[in-house]
Scaffold this active site. Structure first.
Site, PDB file in Angstrom:
ATOM      1  N   CYS A 154       0.830  -1.204   0.000  1.00 58.10           N
ATOM      2  CA  CYS A 154       0.000   0.000   0.000  1.00 58.10           C
ATOM      3  C   CYS A 154       0.873   1.265   0.000  1.00 58.10           C
ATOM      4  CB  CYS A 154      -0.994  -0.046   1.151  1.00 58.10           C
ATOM      5  SG  CYS A 154      -2.458   0.946   0.784  1.00 58.10           S
ATOM      6  N   GLU A 198      -1.325  -9.163   2.884  1.00 59.07           N
ATOM      7  CA  GLU A 198      -1.167  -9.797   4.203  1.00 59.07           C
ATOM      8  C   GLU A 198      -2.491 -10.236   4.816  1.00 59.07           C
ATOM      9  OE1 GLU A 198      -0.650  -6.586   3.507  1.00 59.07           O
ATOM     10  OE2 GLU A 198      -1.100  -5.240   5.186  1.00 59.07           O
ATOM     11  N   HIS A 217      -3.483  -4.952   0.206  1.00 57.70           N
ATOM     12  CA  HIS A 217      -2.811  -5.542   1.372  1.00 57.70           C
ATOM     13  C   HIS A 217      -2.877  -7.068   1.295  1.00 57.70           C
ATOM     14  CE1 HIS A 217      -2.330  -1.860   3.846  1.00 57.70           C
ATOM     15  NE2 HIS A 217      -3.396  -1.446   3.174  1.00 57.70           N
TER      16      HIS A 217
HETATM   17  N1  GLN Z   1      -1.951   6.628   2.971  1.00 60.76           N
HETATM   18  C1  GLN Z   1      -2.091   5.934   1.742  1.00 60.76           C
HETATM   19  C2  GLN Z   1      -3.470   6.121   1.141  1.00 60.76           C
HETATM   20  O1  GLN Z   1      -4.400   6.464   1.816  1.00 60.76           O
HETATM   21  C3  GLN Z   1      -1.779   4.465   1.908  1.00 60.76           C
HETATM   22  C4  GLN Z   1      -2.721   3.752   2.830  1.00 60.76           C
HETATM   23  C5  GLN Z   1      -2.197   2.462   3.352  1.00 60.76           C
HETATM   24  O2  GLN Z   1      -1.001   2.193   3.332  1.00 60.76           O
HETATM   25  N2  GLN Z   1      -3.062   1.600   3.837  1.00 60.76           N
HETATM   26  O3  GLN Z   1      -3.664   5.910  -0.017  1.00 60.76           O
END
Ligand code: GLN
Length: 544
Positions: A388, A521, A519
């Protein structure tokens, strides 16, 4: 069919003693006996979901397929049950009150006086029932967060009492308690557990089974003492000493006959269990093999003077699952990215590692340190996995240092950047402007198409995948061509081709350099490790 059965898991003495793992392990055991099981988590907070909480407050925010942001215990349930769960399996005080208030506003109580008791516990029971029906569960495990005796969770204990009063043969109460060994006394003390049991009695509940968490196993004398003073059978006091791996817990419980004990309490016929797949996995996790050292560069680590790994629990578990599948022994080291910024930790430290991972995150703290770390691992050909924010930052680093886009950034950090290579999604602008921030990110499982002949296509061995998301920003479509011609490959995209879900460097350029907007994970399970974590650890194993 038998009447539906319920197991309430409550915590005595203090929090953080593994109620979630205990509930998950009970789930695994009963599933291995062939029961259809589901698990519900109740958190006593006012927060409607866990999405607005800082990970250092509450640990990782876990995301379900349907996009609900919840407590990390839901991740444990999914991993131990090897099943995806829906949002109805998670509730907080805020969620429950909100539903009751909304219903009241819609005149659904038909002019009646709506009261905390019984309407709030009734709503809790309604939700438990909805979750049970959705899962077709024969046994529903309900973990009540917090500790017995605190004010916050009393209404949930009342719900358990009401259900047990109506169905005395169908409800079991398991109390997970703590038995300390104060260093200056050097003896195991059962009194806090006795108090917890009595406090539980004072809300009309009796523990059928007591799981006594302690540093070491309980002796027979302590078991009997707990049984007498907590009013239960001494066979129903189970010793739950600290373990090296949480995955040992179901096997340890079952060794003590936990499954059949629960069958007895719930008036179910006893059944034998088959935990052989689990046993195989646990044995493999202890086999060892080659050592791989993984660095996790994050920022949600500090809690006063203590270091928390809870903020990234799914990432750590996913690394473990993949490592065991590759016969690797792994050790995981946390780096606070702020220390790379200040120079307190030299970047060269990373050279010692077989792989580096940057997990998700928000805001500007520690960002430049993460960017430095990514630059270092890209140039030094150290395997890299970015999740992410970790993917977005890899794109920013590549834009700045390879594609010649000086000052490139995400608009989350710098609104006036000359090159907003990561920018807010169109659909998100209004949410941010109007400060509608709870539960409004791009959340939950979305499909993604993989390009042929890429690192990801090979890792998944599929063309189409589904992965869970939690973000507001995305790769800016205006920069895709420029970044791709500089050599960064967007190998996974939303099926309509609009959203860039995966960025990677081809094998010829780097042994493994890959970032995902989603994600992965959250979908890794002990018995089915995630293909991207497996690919990352394969590369890390080669470097080790
Ligand atoms: N802050 C980033 C976004 O909102 C990544 C979010 C995250 O890593 N879950 O896009």
């Amino acid at each position: 069919m038998e009447e539906p059965k319920y197991i309430f898991v409550v915590g005595g003495v203090m929090s953080g003693i593994g109620k979630g793992v205990a509930s998950s392990s009970i789930g695994r055991i009963l599933k291995s006996k062939g029961f259809k099981v589901t698990a519900i988590k109740i958190d006593p907070y006012i927060n409607v979901d866990a999405g607005t909480m800082n990970p250092t407050e509450h640990g990782e925010v876990f995301v379900l397929d349907d996009g609900y942001e919840c407590d990390q215990d839901m991740g444990n349930y999914e991993r131990f049950l090897d099943e995806s769960l829906p949002s109805i399996n998670y509730m907080t005080t805020g969620r429950v009150y909100l539903s009751v208030i909304e219903r009241e506003r819609n005149l659904e109580y038909k002019g009646k006086n709506v009261e905390v008791v019984p309407d709030i516990p009734l709503e809790v029971l309604r939700r438990i029932d909805e979750a049970r029906c959705a899962a077709g569960a024969e046994i529903t495990i309900v973990e009540i967060g917090g500790t017995i005796g605190e004010y916050q969770n009393i209404i949930f204990l009342e719900a358990a009492r009401m259900l047990r009063q109506k169905h005395p043969r169908d409800v079991a109460v398991v109390m997970v308690s703590y038995v300390p060994i104060p260093r200056n006394i050097g003896e195991m003390k059962t009194k806090p557990t006795q108090y917890a049991a009595r406090t539980l009695n004072s809300v009309g509940l009796q523990a059928d089974i007591i799981l006594a968490r302690a540093e070491v196993p309980l002796d027979q004398k302590r078991k009997e003492k707990i049984a007498v003073f907590c009013n239960t059978l001494s066979e129903h006091v189970i010793s739950a000493p600290d373990v090296d791996s949480i995955y040992d817990v179901p096997l340890n419980f079952e060794k003590d006959g936990m499954g059949n004990m629960l069958c007895d309490v719930l008036s179910l016929p006893r059944r034998s269990s088959d935990l052989s797949a689990w046993e195989k996995f646990v044995a493999k996790s202890k086999n060892g093999g080659k050592q791989a050292n993984i660095a996790v560069v994050g920022k949600y680590f500090d809690s006063g003077e203590f270091v928390l790994s809870d903020s990234y629990i799914s990432v750590l578990e996913a690394l473990r699952h993949a490592a065991y599948s590759q016969d690797l022994k792994i050790s995981i080291t946390y780096f606070d990215s702020k220390a790379f910024e200040s120079g307190k930790t030299p970047l060269e430290e990373l050279k010692k590692y077989s792989g580096v991972l940057v997990p998700g995150g928000f805001g500007e703290t520690g960002i430049e340190g993460k960017l430095k770390a990514i630059e270092y691992v890209r140039e030094n050909k150290i395997p890299y996995l970015g999740l992410c924010y970790g993917m977005q930052l890899a794109v920013i680093e590549y834009a700045r240092n390879v594609a010649g886009l000086a000052g490139a950034n995400t608009t989350e950090v710098d609104k006036d950047t000359p090159h907003p290579v990561i920018a807010i999604m169109e659909s998100q602008k209004e949410n941010v402007e109007k400060s509608r921030l709870g539960g409004t990110m791009r959340l939950g499982a979305y499909p993604c198409s993989l390009a042929d002949g890429t690192v990801v296509a090979q890792a998944y061995d599929k063309k189409e995948i589904r992965e869970r998301h939690r973000h507001r920003y995305e790769v800016n479509p205006k920069y895709i061509e420029q970044l791709e011609s500089a050599g960064l490959n967007f190998s996974g995209r939303s099926p309509d081709g609009v959203l860039m879900e995966i960025a990677e460097l081809p094998k010829e350029k780097h042994p493994f350099f890959l970032g995902t907007q989603f994600h992965p994970e959250f979908l890794s399970r002990p018995l089915s490790p995630h293909p991207l974590f497996v690919a990352f650890l394969k590369a890390a194993g080669e470097r080790a």
